[in-house]
Design an enzyme around this catalytic site. Sequence first.
Site, short mmCIF file in Angstrom:
data_model
loop_
_atom_site.label_atom_id
_atom_site.label_comp_id
_atom_site.label_asym_id
_atom_site.label_seq_id
_atom_site.Cartn_x
_atom_site.Cartn_y
_atom_site.Cartn_z
N VAL A 275 0.86 -1.18 0.00
CA VAL A 275 0.00 0.00 0.00
C VAL A 275 0.90 1.23 0.00
CG1 VAL A 275 -1.87 1.24 1.16
CG2 VAL A 275 -1.73 -1.26 1.34
N CYS A 276 0.53 2.22 -0.78
CA CYS A 276 1.22 3.50 -0.81
C CYS A 276 2.72 3.27 -1.13
CB CYS A 276 1.00 4.24 0.50
SG CYS A 276 1.33 6.01 0.47
N THR A 277 3.60 3.90 -0.37
CA THR A 277 5.03 3.78 -0.67
C THR A 277 5.64 2.44 -0.24
OG1 THR A 277 5.55 4.94 1.40
CG2 THR A 277 5.41 6.27 -0.62
#
Length: 212
Positions: free
Chosen positions: A99-101
Amino acid sequence: MQIAIVVYDRFTALDAVGPYELLSRLPGAETVVCAEERGPVRSDTGVLGVSADAALEEVRSPDIVLVPGGPGQRLLMEREPLLEWLRAVDAGATWMATVCTGSLLLAAAGLLRGRPATTHWAAMEGLSAYGAVPLPERVVRDGKYVTAAGVSAGIDMALELCGRIEGEEFAQALQLAVEYDPQPPYDAGSPAKAPEHLVRILRENPEKVLGG
């Protein structure tokens, strides 16, 4: 089915907790929160803490690996214990999810080279730097690698995984059970929609809005 959720200092809580709420309800799921060392880990706000019940070295063959993002990710891009662990468990894992970075950590481990992937909109260049092919989409799946865009996209990613593992009806029932029916009061959830000055602020100084 073992689900390993990786945490580290200054991870973003919803990146991990949102998908956990769904994935942990898969039939036969055994969820383990792990970090480089056992013990408490603080999220990016410094307020919320979770307990890592296992060290990475104790989790040897998870079926699903979930790597959240957060500002603490930047300090881990060259942390060989974590990157080596990701490469090791990748060999036997059925799904590698981020998720995300968090996707930048998989990329740094060499697992996304040549693969399409996504991340937070402000971090796309980081994927390119490690040989991944960035796509500005909410969820990107390439084989067993499933990457989600920023923070809230982790819930979408987890629903897709649940559907692929247990079928669409199970995923739909789970979506209904948690009443995931987004109707945000503002239409500013992507850089294409948000006011330009807010996009600029977040690109230049995300801590001004997000803290951490």
